[in-house]
Design a protein around this motif. Structure first.
Motif, short mmCIF file in Angstrom:
data_model
loop_
_atom_site.label_atom_id
_atom_site.label_comp_id
_atom_site.label_asym_id
_atom_site.label_seq_id
_atom_site.Cartn_x
_atom_site.Cartn_y
_atom_site.Cartn_z
N ALA A 83 25.62 -57.94 63.19
CA ALA A 83 25.75 -58.75 61.84
C ALA A 83 24.75 -58.57 60.72
O ALA A 83 23.59 -58.27 61.15
CB ALA A 83 25.94 -60.31 62.28
N PRO B 21 34.24 -54.74 63.96
CA PRO B 21 33.95 -55.94 64.85
C PRO B 21 35.28 -56.57 65.22
O PRO B 21 35.08 -57.12 66.29
CB PRO B 21 33.30 -56.91 63.66
CG PRO B 21 33.55 -56.36 62.33
CD PRO B 21 33.87 -54.87 62.57
N ASP C 28 29.82 -60.23 60.49
CA ASP C 28 29.81 -59.27 61.65
C ASP C 28 30.35 -57.81 60.75
O ASP C 28 31.33 -58.12 60.10
CB ASP C 28 30.84 -59.64 62.79
CG ASP C 28 30.47 -60.61 63.61
OD1 ASP C 28 29.37 -60.85 63.61
OD2 ASP C 28 31.42 -61.32 64.28
#
Length: 106
Positions: free
Chosen positions: A19, A8, A24
């Motif tokens: 997520a 991420p 995330d």
């Protein structure tokens, strides 16, 4: 389809960040649509077990219908790319598309 998985922290504005429970966890970088068309054509060749150019006319028409349903002809040079993969002219691809639209009454 040729997507790339990233951490991420490596995500760019056009990437999709996924997520889990508010965190995330992974980013997905989607390929350019024109690259996706190449992946779709390669997958269709694998599914048919032969180059698309070696298919008979009816099978090629079916491929064109499937590609149209997936939006292949909204890509710049999509018709030319598909025609090359099928071993037919652009005119032939347009004929397949027009025949399909006429059958649907569009």
């Amino acid at each position: 389809m040729g997507a790339e998985l990233l951490g991420p922290d490596q995500a760019q504005p056009d990437d999709v960040v996924l997520a889990w429970e508010g965190q995330d966890v992974i980013a997905v970088r989607l390929p350019q649509l024109s690259d996706s068309l190449d992946h779709i054509l390669a997958a269709m060749e694998r599914r048919h077990g032969m180059p698309l150019a070696d298919l008979d006319r009816k099978a090629k028409q079916s491929v064109v219908r499937a590609l149209e349903a997936r939006g292949a002809f909204s890509v710049r040079h999509g018709v030319e790319t598909v025609a090359g993969a099928l071993g037919v002219s652009r005119f032939t691809v347009y004929n397949y598309l027009n025949r399909e639209h006429a059958a649907k009454g569009e």
